[in-house]
Design a protein around this motif. Sequence first.
Motif, PDB file in Angstrom:
ATOM      1  N   PHE A  98      42.031  34.095  38.749  1.00  0.00           N
ATOM      2  CA  PHE A  98      40.760  34.123  39.469  1.00  0.00           C
ATOM      3  C   PHE A  98      39.635  34.168  38.442  1.00  0.00           C
ATOM      4  N   LYS A  99      38.718  33.197  38.514  1.00  0.00           N
ATOM      5  CA  LYS A  99      37.633  33.103  37.540  1.00  0.00           C
ATOM      6  C   LYS A  99      36.290  33.175  38.254  1.00  0.00           C
ATOM      7  N   ARG A 100      35.353  33.897  37.677  1.00  0.00           N
ATOM      8  CA  ARG A 100      34.030  34.052  38.275  1.00  0.00           C
ATOM      9  C   ARG A 100      33.193  32.801  38.094  1.00  0.00           C
ATOM     10  N   ASP A 101      32.543  32.360  39.197  1.00  0.00           N
ATOM     11  CA  ASP A 101      31.548  31.292  39.094  1.00  0.00           C
ATOM     12  C   ASP A 101      30.361  31.806  38.284  1.00  0.00           C
ATOM     13  N   SER A 102      29.792  30.944  37.446  1.00  0.00           N
ATOM     14  CA  SER A 102      28.737  31.374  36.520  1.00  0.00           C
ATOM     15  C   SER A 102      27.510  31.935  37.243  1.00  0.00           C
ATOM     16  N   ALA A 103      27.288  31.543  38.514  1.00  0.00           N
ATOM     17  CA  ALA A 103      26.120  32.003  39.257  1.00  0.00           C
ATOM     18  C   ALA A 103      26.420  33.205  40.152  1.00  0.00           C
ATOM     19  N   TYR A 104      27.636  33.716  40.074  1.00  0.00           N
ATOM     20  CA  TYR A 104      28.058  34.798  40.980  1.00  0.00           C
ATOM     21  C   TYR A 104      28.266  36.077  40.190  1.00  0.00           C
ATOM     22  N   ASN A 105      27.748  37.203  40.712  1.00  0.00           N
ATOM     23  CA  ASN A 105      27.847  38.480  40.005  1.00  0.00           C
ATOM     24  C   ASN A 105      28.537  39.576  40.822  1.00  0.00           C
ATOM     25  N   GLY A 106      29.103  39.227  41.978  1.00  0.00           N
ATOM     26  CA  GLY A 106      29.746  40.226  42.816  1.00  0.00           C
ATOM     27  C   GLY A 106      31.210  40.423  42.463  1.00  0.00           C
ATOM     28  N   PRO A 107      31.922  41.276  43.233  1.00  0.00           N
ATOM     29  CA  PRO A 107      33.350  41.528  42.983  1.00  0.00           C
ATOM     30  C   PRO A 107      34.200  40.291  43.255  1.00  0.00           C
ATOM     31  N   GLY A 108      35.307  40.176  42.534  1.00  0.00           N
ATOM     32  CA  GLY A 108      36.236  39.091  42.799  1.00  0.00           C
ATOM     33  C   GLY A 108      36.979  39.314  44.116  1.00  0.00           C
ATOM     34  N   ILE A 109      37.567  40.492  44.268  1.00  0.00           N
ATOM     35  CA  ILE A 109      38.284  40.852  45.491  1.00  0.00           C
ATOM     36  C   ILE A 109      37.763  42.203  45.965  1.00  0.00           C
ATOM     37  N   SER A 110      37.546  42.335  47.266  1.00  0.00           N
ATOM     38  CA  SER A 110      37.065  43.585  47.840  1.00  0.00           C
ATOM     39  C   SER A 110      38.027  44.053  48.923  1.00  0.00           C
ATOM     40  N   LEU A 111      38.471  45.304  48.824  1.00  0.00           N
ATOM     41  CA  LEU A 111      39.333  45.921  49.834  1.00  0.00           C
ATOM     42  C   LEU A 111      38.458  46.764  50.755  1.00  0.00           C
ATOM     43  N   THR A 112      38.526  46.517  52.047  1.00  0.00           N
ATOM     44  CA  THR A 112      37.707  47.264  52.986  1.00  0.00           C
ATOM     45  C   THR A 112      38.324  48.634  53.255  1.00  0.00           C
ATOM     46  N   ASP A 119      50.311  41.254  42.555  1.00  0.00           N
ATOM     47  CA  ASP A 119      51.433  41.083  41.627  1.00  0.00           C
ATOM     48  C   ASP A 119      51.261  39.787  40.835  1.00  0.00           C
ATOM     49  N   SER A 120      51.189  39.910  39.500  1.00  0.00           N
ATOM     50  CA  SER A 120      51.240  38.769  38.566  1.00  0.00           C
ATOM     51  C   SER A 120      50.055  37.816  38.704  1.00  0.00           C
ATOM     52  N   VAL A 121      48.844  38.350  38.913  1.00  0.00           N
ATOM     53  CA  VAL A 121      47.635  37.530  38.923  1.00  0.00           C
ATOM     54  C   VAL A 121      46.758  37.941  37.742  1.00  0.00           C
ATOM     55  N   ALA A 122      45.718  37.126  37.469  1.00  0.00           N
ATOM     56  CA  ALA A 122      44.802  37.409  36.361  1.00  0.00           C
ATOM     57  C   ALA A 122      43.366  37.240  36.839  1.00  0.00           C
ATOM     58  N   PHE A 123      42.445  38.002  36.234  1.00  0.00           N
ATOM     59  CA  PHE A 123      41.022  37.930  36.547  1.00  0.00           C
ATOM     60  C   PHE A 123      40.258  37.648  35.253  1.00  0.00           C
ATOM     61  N   ASP A 124      39.247  36.767  35.335  1.00  0.00           N
ATOM     62  CA  ASP A 124      38.517  36.374  34.137  1.00  0.00           C
ATOM     63  C   ASP A 124      37.013  36.354  34.413  1.00  0.00           C
ATOM     64  N   GLY A 125      36.268  37.166  33.628  1.00  0.00           N
ATOM     65  CA  GLY A 125      34.824  37.052  33.592  1.00  0.00           C
ATOM     66  C   GLY A 125      34.053  37.796  34.661  1.00  0.00           C
ATOM     67  N   PHE A 126      34.671  38.685  35.411  1.00  0.00           N
ATOM     68  CA  PHE A 126      33.973  39.382  36.490  1.00  0.00           C
ATOM     69  C   PHE A 126      33.297  40.654  35.975  1.00  0.00           C
ATOM     70  N   ARG A 127      32.150  40.966  36.560  1.00  0.00           N
ATOM     71  CA  ARG A 127      31.551  42.271  36.301  1.00  0.00           C
ATOM     72  C   ARG A 127      32.392  43.360  36.955  1.00  0.00           C
ATOM     73  N   VAL A 128      32.837  43.107  38.195  1.00  0.00           N
ATOM     74  CA  VAL A 128      33.815  43.961  38.883  1.00  0.00           C
ATOM     75  C   VAL A 128      34.899  43.033  39.430  1.00  0.00           C
ATOM     76  N   ALA A 129      36.100  43.150  38.899  1.00  0.00           N
ATOM     77  CA  ALA A 129      37.171  42.256  39.350  1.00  0.00           C
ATOM     78  C   ALA A 129      37.674  42.645  40.742  1.00  0.00           C
ATOM     79  N   ILE A 130      37.930  43.935  40.958  1.00  0.00           N
ATOM     80  CA  ILE A 130      38.453  44.415  42.243  1.00  0.00           C
ATOM     81  C   ILE A 130      37.653  45.643  42.668  1.00  0.00           C
ATOM     82  N   ALA A 131      37.114  45.602  43.870  1.00  0.00           N
ATOM     83  CA  ALA A 131      36.441  46.769  44.456  1.00  0.00           C
ATOM     84  C   ALA A 131      37.336  47.322  45.553  1.00  0.00           C
TER      85      ALA A 131
END
Length: 474
Positions: A388-402, A411-423
């Motif tokens: 999962f990679k952050r769009d250059s114009a986006y600054n929010g969380p990659g994934i949010s749990l309510t 399981d076995s995923v990757a996050f790149d470039g997020f200010r907050v990867a998972i909230a």
Amino acid sequence: MANNFFGITDIGKQRDNNEDTFIAQKTDDDNFIIACVIDGVGGYAGGEVAADIARECIVEQLSYIAGDIIPLLVNTVALANQRIYEKKQGNRQLENMACVLTLAVIDIPNNQFYYAHVGDTRLYLLRDNSLIKISKDHSFVGFLEDSGRLTEEAAMDHPKRNEISKALGFNPHISKEPNFVETGSSPFLPGDILLVCSDGLTDLVDKNQMTKILTSSGSIQDKGEKLIQAANSKGGKDNVTVVLVNNDKKPRQHSATRPATVANIPDEIIDPLAQPKLPDGPATIPVKQRSSRGTMVVLFILLALALAGFLWQFWLNYQLKQTPVKVAVKPVKVKNAGEIKLQDTINKLKGNTLIISEADYKQPIVLSDTLRIEQDSLYIKAKGNIIFKRDSAYNGPGISLTSNCKYIVLDSVAFDGFRVAIATRNDALVLKHVVFSNCVSPVQTAYIFPDKKYISGRLFGGMFKIDTLSKPTK
């Protein structure tokens, strides 16, 4: 070995191998006790393999326990089922292997236990010298016994006693079958004993004899060994496994209190409906008349204020009509096909397991908005190189749990470039082989507590660890 739990397994008198296994241990943080009996099915080698796979999976998944426990147990059993099924797909000699199990998690400090059950292993609760069967046998004979159509003695001698209707390893999609895993919870009071056992015990030893052994003197280990001996003394036709847990806290003693004495009743009883006595004096009381002049003054002032308010509101409306209103236009986010497809898949998912394959999604999956997860429980497993990679114009969380989420596994995923990867919120998140690259805050957790209440507890900050065995995803 702790003094309040004990597990033991025995090959019996007629078998050449032991397809049973068990778990009797505390979690890594010492907050819970895990009590589990697993009975393998499927031949000389297959049953042992299936039971060992299930045991390894349970110990791994329940090393730390937090959040809503019942969904955690269901997901753990479903994962064990999936691993058994995948193992036998590559080995014809194991194609018939399966297992049944009863899993209990005991919270001694809070006097509570939780359980998950599939098959004909059993869970009993001993309280006040009475043994209560908690789980239900997933077999036709078990149904007849539980519904009262067969006595315990008749069920024990029934020729189809061991024909089960549910087991782990036959169907890879048990998570999509409602109520496949029997679950429940109950108070576990001081003095109570939990018994988890295989059918090698209950096929030969009746409830009365088990009760006598469990209520006899001796340690928890002595009682477990006596149960094994009782089954073997009656022929030991099958492997026999027993796990016992005792809530060894002292029962609370409540001192008796004397009933409060009745207050003396006065001689003169007051009638609440009686009219109050007036003081001695003239029969009539003169009433002072109010002047109407003050009322007129008050009404005049109120009318003047109302007229002034009306004129002020009229002037404000006139001014607003003369001033042009500027409407701010919010830029519209344009999502890409990959994130739209993934969010739609998450929203419409009927089960609680989602497999993400790199063959189905262009890599990396660029996120221009938050992926929202609202399910109670969900297992997201990546096959291949999923980033999962952050769009250059986006600054929010990659994934949010309510706040609805209780148990979410990535399981076995990757996050790149997020200010907050998972909230996430509370203790809903479980990570397995997840890689964070160039993320300011990989995980941001908000704990939600009721308003204006006293809160006690601690944060589970030590639950995550660096997995040195996995290779980082590029």
